[in-house]
Design a protein around this motif. Structure first.
Motif, mmCIF file in Angstrom:
data_model
loop_
_atom_site.group_PDB
_atom_site.id
_atom_site.type_symbol
_atom_site.label_atom_id
_atom_site.label_comp_id
_atom_site.label_asym_id
_atom_site.label_seq_id
_atom_site.Cartn_x
_atom_site.Cartn_y
_atom_site.Cartn_z
ATOM 1 N N VAL A 164 6.191 5.054 -13.692
ATOM 2 C CA VAL A 164 5.181 5.489 -14.391
ATOM 3 C C VAL A 164 4.717 6.412 -14.928
ATOM 4 O O VAL A 164 4.776 7.387 -13.917
ATOM 5 N N SER A 165 4.101 6.343 -15.802
ATOM 6 C CA SER A 165 3.322 7.876 -16.718
ATOM 7 C C SER A 165 2.391 8.465 -15.818
ATOM 8 O O SER A 165 1.916 9.084 -16.016
ATOM 9 N N THR A 166 1.592 7.003 -15.928
ATOM 10 C CA THR A 166 0.173 7.268 -16.250
ATOM 11 C C THR A 166 0.078 5.684 -15.636
ATOM 12 O O THR A 166 0.042 4.578 -16.176
ATOM 13 N N LEU A 167 -0.847 5.786 -14.488
ATOM 14 C CA LEU A 167 -1.349 4.445 -13.740
ATOM 15 C C LEU A 167 -2.652 3.685 -15.034
ATOM 16 O O LEU A 167 -3.205 4.516 -15.563
ATOM 17 N N LYS B 219 2.723 -2.666 -19.386
ATOM 18 C CA LYS B 219 4.078 -2.126 -19.871
ATOM 19 C C LYS B 219 5.551 -1.542 -19.316
ATOM 20 O O LYS B 219 6.366 -1.491 -19.445
ATOM 21 N N GLU B 220 5.112 -0.795 -18.164
ATOM 22 C CA GLU B 220 5.908 -0.643 -17.442
ATOM 23 C C GLU B 220 7.033 -0.870 -16.775
ATOM 24 O O GLU B 220 7.924 -0.506 -16.471
ATOM 25 N N ILE B 221 6.357 -2.097 -16.236
ATOM 26 C CA ILE B 221 7.110 -3.365 -15.218
ATOM 27 C C ILE B 221 8.113 -3.461 -15.636
ATOM 28 O O ILE B 221 7.808 -3.618 -17.076
ATOM 29 N N PRO B 222 9.117 -3.849 -15.901
ATOM 30 C CA PRO B 222 10.597 -4.386 -16.992
ATOM 31 C C PRO B 222 10.093 -6.338 -17.154
ATOM 32 O O PRO B 222 9.686 -6.178 -16.008
ATOM 33 N N VAL B 223 9.780 -6.128 -18.194
ATOM 34 C CA VAL B 223 9.552 -7.071 -18.501
ATOM 35 C C VAL B 223 10.419 -8.668 -17.538
ATOM 36 O O VAL B 223 9.438 -9.445 -17.362
ATOM 37 N N ASN C 238 1.011 -0.691 0.116
ATOM 38 C CA ASN C 238 0.715 0.249 0.125
ATOM 39 C C ASN C 238 1.073 1.178 -0.213
ATOM 40 O O ASN C 238 0.091 2.007 0.254
ATOM 41 N N GLU C 239 2.143 0.864 -0.478
ATOM 42 C CA GLU C 239 2.637 2.330 -1.241
ATOM 43 C C GLU C 239 2.357 3.125 -1.476
ATOM 44 O O GLU C 239 1.450 2.625 -2.517
ATOM 45 N N GLU C 240 2.768 4.623 -1.501
ATOM 46 C CA GLU C 240 1.725 5.759 -2.453
ATOM 47 C C GLU C 240 1.833 6.089 -3.393
ATOM 48 O O GLU C 240 0.770 5.998 -4.754
ATOM 49 N N ASN C 241 3.460 5.588 -3.851
ATOM 50 C CA ASN C 241 3.597 5.838 -5.011
ATOM 51 C C ASN C 241 3.428 5.133 -6.565
ATOM 52 O O ASN C 241 3.233 4.070 -6.224
ATOM 53 N N ASN C 242 3.396 5.736 -7.497
ATOM 54 C CA ASN C 242 3.172 5.219 -8.885
ATOM 55 C C ASN C 242 3.673 4.007 -9.389
ATOM 56 O O ASN C 242 3.093 2.706 -9.256
ATOM 57 N N ARG C 243 4.917 3.542 -9.190
ATOM 58 C CA ARG C 243 5.707 2.225 -9.874
ATOM 59 C C ARG C 243 5.274 1.311 -8.140
ATOM 60 O O ARG C 243 5.131 0.017 -8.950
ATOM 61 N N GLN C 244 5.012 1.498 -6.861
ATOM 62 C CA GLN C 244 4.963 0.393 -6.445
ATOM 63 C C GLN C 244 2.880 0.039 -6.516
ATOM 64 O O GLN C 244 2.441 -0.635 -6.281
ATOM 65 N N ARG C 245 2.348 1.111 -7.064
ATOM 66 C CA ARG C 245 0.920 0.664 -6.854
ATOM 67 C C ARG C 245 0.365 0.084 -8.380
ATOM 68 O O ARG C 245 -0.239 -1.002 -7.813
#
Length: 777
Positions: free
Chosen positions: A315-318, A334-338, A213-220
């Protein structure tokens, strides 16, 4: 006189109390948890759990009993419209179930007028009444005591437990007392214990929930990805491995009490702008058919952080939850490294494959009949995966990897053919793109190094899938003799399997949704087989493919729906001779590319065509029980040895030694097919002369069809009699001598022994067996 009256009154009262105590148990504190649920666990869960429970009566806990029954058949594969989901603990609670068509089965405090008790007593009054059909075929749901007399007269075999020995006197007396007291549930303390984690786990749970539940977009974005892959997991912690949790989305903070958001699929919009990922304690008894354990530990949390958060990416946009995005993981994530996504799947490949082998539906004939009865699965190394190696390729492939889930649970029946063609066209365009990329990146073909070797210590690198009619199981290692077909899966294959059969699939969906899901699984299977063939010499690939898909119609389908692509490309694997290249390649993987820690133990019982190299011959020691069982394992059911074709899909063999010593083996019948290209008419495409038995210690299936009980010194005689079976009559002779028929008075004793043994030998993997497919004879 008054004194005498008092004495007489007291005397009568005491006598009355004694008489009552002799006829019924006294309700102790939490009578339900201590007395009733154990009866449900040991005598009822064998049928009454998950969606295949008769009349949807699920007795995994008191909430299921309270919910009651419903005549709707969840597995109705002909419905034109989807139906409301009815997942216990998720889709409704308490009285809400009455609005969804569920009715109360506890109809009175008078046992003679209580539907639940009368259905149980019916079995006691007609204990020898044999059943004529399996649970899945029986559609009778008694809804009230008004219906009961007619059912009791015309269908006394419907008494519970269905077709098995009746409850004993003490069990019946306990249930009667409970009914007379109004069928009370667990007390407040037990309910709290059922909902709250043990004190020694609260710190770990808080740490994991903080991570999710961390707030930043990467973690979300990472949390959403993890949730969609772990929503079926029975999560446990090494500090207390008999307590399980589900990862859920909640409207409230986890610390405030979980308010689970119920959606059809885990990738459906949660409906709340703000929500939290929480660990919710699994509230009921565990059944093996839905049990997919997954460990959360400090090591696992560190691994997640290493995989997903160590590398710099943004992450530009969720992503949205709209069709075309949510059901396609190659677009949504697609933003998460394959490489991180693929390695996450590989780290726990057995779990992820189990999610679509066991599935979210308990059984799934439409999905499972699209795979062979036994096959090995290996994986492409992450550094050899096209998507990992090329961002440009990833972007080109993402849109082509569309999945049928984009059309939802109510696919327009009239448009089904068009949608199918769209899927095929996109899949063929992807195959062409993939082949072109391989030619560019691997001009000399794949080599042995392109197979993932588990990094030298991960046993998930080699898996075996065993199918038992409409259900299956997956375990680590190469189990059973050399399989007819073999999977090699890369990242797009793994991810599509998960999203097609698990994340996007809705068992409550309409016929077209289920049909498209099934035919897409066909496509994935053929791709996984094709990737394996890419490692073999080009000139042999077509002959293997033809052997796997025999029959004129199958060949026509393959020509038009799955034409050969890249079949002339070279292989970088060196072979010693021109034939048996499949065997050679599998042996290269297991014995030269993987170490013992990764490939698992040698299969002394079943390996007949697979041969260990000379350097390992000293390890090949077939002794004791293995030596006897090897005589009937992996023997084709030809004219002289047809015995395998008379065995059921899954038999459990309980071998008792001296004292408390015992072992349990699974005898799995591998039914051979000419092809598995079609949904219907499977019985018309069987090849029984090539049936075999795979025999393995442990519980390799959730739905036994027969239990054999043999003393250790009797095993040679059991093997001889089994090997001499020439017809059904001979098989029934084996059952008469060693089998435990459902009518056998010792049935429950043997069933309980198996449960205790499983719990002792595999406490994390333990779950109650299902008896809905047990032999009717």
């Amino acid at each position: 006189m008054q004194f005498i009256n008092v004495i007489v009154f007291c005397f009568i009262s005491v006598v009355s109390l004694i008489a009552t105590a002799e006829t019924a148990p006294v309700l102790t504190e939490d009578f339900y948890s201590r007395q009733i649920q154990p009866i449900f666990d040991n005598r009822c869960l064998a049928c009454h759990s998950c969606f295949n429970a008769p009349c949807q009566l699920n007795l995994q806990n008191f909430e299921g009993f309270q919910r009651g029954a419903n005549k709707l058949n969840v597995y109705d594969g002909t419905r034109l419209k989807s139906v409301e989901p009815s997942r216990l603990w998720i889709d409704a609670h308490g009285s809400q179930w009455r609005g969804r068509g569920f009715y109360d089965i506890s109809t009175s405090t008078d046992p003679e007028q209580n539907l639940f008790f009368q259905m149980i007593q019916l079995r006691n009054s007609a204990p020898g009444k044999a059943v004529k059909m399996q649970v899945s075929e029986s559609r009778v749901c008694v809804q009230s005591m008004t219906d009961f007399p007619m059912v009791a007269k015309n269908n006394p075999e419907l008494g519970m437990p269905y077709g098995f020995p009746a409850l004993n006197h003490e069990e019946l007396k306990t249930l009667k007392t409970w009914v007379e007291k109004g069928t009370p549930g667990p007390d407040k303390s037990s309910l709290e214990q059922q909902e709250k984690p043990s004190p020694q786990l609260r710190k770990q749970i808080a740490e994991w929930e903080s991570f999710f539940n961390e707030e930043n977009n990467r973690q979300r974005l990472v949390s959403r990805y993890l949730f969609e892959h772990l929503f079926l997991a029975h999560i446990y912690f090494p500090e207390k491995n008999d307590e399980f949790f589900r990862l859920v989305r909640s409207r409230t903070r986890c610390s405030k009490g979980v308010d689970e958001i119920a959606t059809r699929r885990p990738n459906d919009a949660p409906g709340n702008a703000k929500f939290w990922y929480c660990l919710r304690k699994f509230p009921g008894s565990v059944v093996l058919k839905t049990h997919i354990p997954y460990e959360f530990s400090a090591k696992k949390l560190a691994r997640y952080k290493e995989l997903f958060l160590k590398e710099k990416w943004s992450v530009s946009t969720l992503p949205s939850y709209e069709p075309g995005v949510a059901e396609n993981p190659f677009v949504a994530f697609k933003e998460i490294p394959v490489k991180a996504r693929y390695q996450f799947l590989l780290d726990d490949a057995q779990y992820h494959v189990s999610t679509f082998i066991k599935g979210p539906v308990c059984n799934g004939s439409m999905a499972v009949n699209s795979i062979q009865e036994q096959f090995y699965a290996f994986f492409l190394d992450p550094n050899s995966d096209n998507m990992v190696r090329s961002k440009d390729y990833e972007n080109k492939a993402a849109g082509l990897l569309m999945l049928p889930g984009m059309w939802g649970s109510d696919v327009d029946v009239k448009e089904t053919g068009l949608f199918y063609k769209t899927l095929v066209d996109h899949r063929e365009a992807y195959r062409k793109l993939r082949t072109e990329e391989v030619q560019k990146l691997r001009p000399d073909g794949y080599t042995l190094k392109d197979i993932w070797n588990g990094n030298g210590d991960n046993p998930n690198a080699a898996l075996t899938i065993l199918r038992h009619d409409d259900n299956a199981v997956v375990q680590t290692g190469a189990v059973g003799d050399l399989s007819k077909t073999v999977f090699v899966m890369d990242y797009p294959l793994m991810e599509r399997l998960v999203y097609n059969l698990v994340v996007n699939f809705d068992v409550f969906g309409n016929i077209s949704h289920q049909l498209l899901t099934r035919v897409y699984m066909d496509m994935i299977r053929m791709e996984a087989e094709e990737l394996f063939l890419a490692f073999l010499p080009a000139e042999e690939r077509l002959s293997y493919r033809r052997a796997w898909y025999r029959g004129l119609l199958a060949q026509v389908k393959m020509s038009y729906i799955f034409p050969t692509v890249g079949s002339a490309e070279p292989t970088g694997v060196k072979f010693n001779e021109d034939n048996h290249t499949k065997k050679q390649f599998v042996e290269k993987i297991l014995f030269f590319h993987m170490n013992e820690k990764v490939r698992g133990s040698l299969d002394f019982v079943n390996w007949k065509n697979l041969e260990v190299p000379d350097s390992m011959k000293s390890l090949w020691k077939v002794e004791g029980l293995d030596r006897e069982l090897r005589k009937i394992a992996a023997v084709k059911a030809h004219k002289k040895t047809p015995f395998a074709r008379y065995f059921p899909d899954l038999a459990l063999l309980k071998v008792s030694g001296i004292g408390e010593k015992q072992k349990v083996f699974s005898l799995v019948r591998n039914k051979e097919h000419e092809n598995i290209s079609w949904i219907l008419g499977e019985s018309l495409r069987m090849d029984p002369v090539n049936d075999t038995l795979t025999i393995r210690e442990g519980f390799w299936g959730s739905y036994p069809n027969m239990i054999f009980e043999v003393k250790e010194n009797e095993l040679p005689a059991f093997v001889v009699q089994a090997k001499n079976i020439k017809n059904e009559k001979d098989y029934q002779g084996l059952v008469r001598r060693y089998g435990v028929r459902r009518s056998n008075e010792k049935f429950w004793r043997v069933y309980d022994d198996l449960g205790r043994y499983m719990k002792q030998t595999d406490p994390v993997g333990f779950g109650y067996l299902d008896l809905t497919r047990y032999d009717l004879h």
